[in-house]
Design an enzyme around this catalytic site. Structure first.
Site, PDB file in Angstrom:
ATOM      1  N   GLU A  56       0.816  -1.198   0.000  1.00 14.97           N
ATOM      2  CA  GLU A  56       0.000   0.000   0.000  1.00 14.97           C
ATOM      3  C   GLU A  56       0.859   1.263   0.000  1.00 14.97           C
ATOM      4  O   GLU A  56       0.548   2.248  -0.686  1.00 14.97           O
ATOM      5  CB  GLU A  56      -0.919   0.009   1.237  1.00 14.97           C
ATOM      6  N   ARG A 225      20.824 -22.169  -8.179  1.00 16.45           N
ATOM      7  CA  ARG A 225      21.954 -22.024  -9.110  1.00 16.45           C
ATOM      8  C   ARG A 225      21.545 -21.144 -10.293  1.00 16.45           C
ATOM      9  O   ARG A 225      20.697 -21.525 -11.105  1.00 16.45           O
ATOM     10  CB  ARG A 225      22.412 -23.390  -9.614  1.00 16.45           C
TER      11      ARG A 225
END
Length: 384
Positions: A56, A225
């Protein structure tokens, strides 16, 4: 005012914004927010990382900046946002943590209505955010696309309501249901595209749980990875999950491959072990024993206390079977390769089932091709 199709369209965009934070917001939920006035989107935001502004606030700041105002100036924010509709995927928070209450920020900004997807299951909020808004005369509408919002943050919801994270068990198998050769050799059962998909799954997890046998056999690092993940963020931006190894008797040593990558590691034992010589990023914790290993329920309670919402079990048949037998798995994600490994190879789970009456039924929720392999997603259906 009733929920309309327009509400659903804007909420769908807010949910899309929320998904951008799935890999970075732990222990917080992923939240998206949209500010709309007179049919025009004037501000967008999503929660990006724990400790930073909530969705918000990002949306309020975005709307203010677009008008040339100073987002740190309360009057400038109010000028930019007054009367706007706020679409947010989770009830605005009402408490002060590392950031201030979003419900109060929306009141200060003078928004006209708040349309929400789901109530916050966090006991610190749980309706109080709505109370603040309504007390200020702001209309609150919802829920809108609640099922989609619940699915987005099912790990957070489960941790808030049951004190446990959502648990996925990832497995790779051949067409004849084998995961590795009798020797333990398993690289690689599946092809590259499936392995890339696993990196995405790891990156979306708060913790990866494996067993000591798997870590030793595969010389595993249990990291996300980048080389096997084409869409990975630039170097240094990948959030590595907590790496958790069930090592009941303390068989791992400080020189193993797992330790060489300096992201947090949690080694779980069933009795005290020698912790001398271990680097600072490795933590040792003793948990209760079950069936000769670390109790899966105790593992998940420990991870929930550490703020883990989504946990990925990536282990061999023994550990995977223990989690399944105890009812600790929310879903199975199985990558199936078009190859045969033969009857001497290892199976998916250690499950001592001797009769059809003891079978464990599953419900397949998704099945799709991932390159030359198939990914099957299933959930336990023990009540069927």
């Amino acid at each position: 005012m009733s929920v309309t199709q327009t509400h659903s369209v804007y909420m769908a965009e807010a949910l899309s914004l929320a998904r951008r934070g799935l890999q970075t917001t732990t222990p917080n939920p992923a939240v998206g927010c949209l500010l709309v006035r007179e049919g025009e989107v004037i501000g967008r935001g999503w929660h990006r990382v724990a400790g930073d502004f909530h969705a918000e606030i990002h949306a309020l700041r975005d709307a203010t900046i677009q008008t040339g105002g100073n987002p740190d100036d309360t009057e400038a924010v109010r000028t930019a946002c007054q009367g706007a509709d706020c679409y947010v995927t989770l009830e605005p928070c009402s408490h002060t943590g590392r950031t201030g209450p979003c419900a109060e920020a929306l009141v200060a900004a003078g928004v006209g209505r708040v349309i929400y997807a789901m109530e916050d299951p966090n006991p610190q909020v749980a309706g109080r955010g709505f109370e603040i808004l309504r007390a200020a005369g702001i209309e609150v509408i919802g829920p809108v696309l609640e099922d989609e919002a619940l699915a987005l943050n099912k790990g957070f919801v489960k941790r808030m309501t049951r004190g446990l994270p959502m648990v996925s068990c990832k497995l790779a198998m051949s067409l004849d249901g084998r995961t590795a050769m009798a020797s333990g050799e398993s690289q690689w059962v599946t092809a590259r595209r499936a392995r890339e998909d696993v990196q995405r799954m790891r990156a979306a997890s708060c913790a990866i749980v494996s067993g000591v046998d798997t870590v030793l056999m595969d010389n595993a690092s249990l990291t996300v990875r980048a080389d096997d993940w084409p869409e990975a963020p630039e170097d240094g931006e990948i959030r590595q999950p907590l790496r958790v190894v069930l090592d009941s008797k303390g068989r791992l040593t400080p020189d193993c491959a797992l330790v060489q990558f300096e992201s947090p590691i949690l080694l779980l034992h069933t009795s005290e072990v020698d912790t001398s010589g271990w680097p600072e990023h490795v933590e040792h914790v003793v948990l209760p024993e079950r069936e000769g290993g670390v109790n899966p329920y105790a593992v998940l309670r420990e991870l929930a206390k550490r703020g883990c919402n989504r946990v990925m079990v990536e282990a061999g048949a023994k550990v995977a079977g223990s989690f399944l037998r105890m009812g600790m798995l929310d879903e199975l994600v199985i990558y199936m390769a078009p190859k045969l490994l033969g009857n001497r190879a290892r199976g998916l789970f250690e499950l001592p089932i001797d009769a059809m009456a003891g079978q464990l039924p599953l419900k397949i929720t998704d099945m799709r091709a991932i390159g030359q392999d198939w990914r099957i997603t299933a959930v336990p259906d023990f009540d069927s």
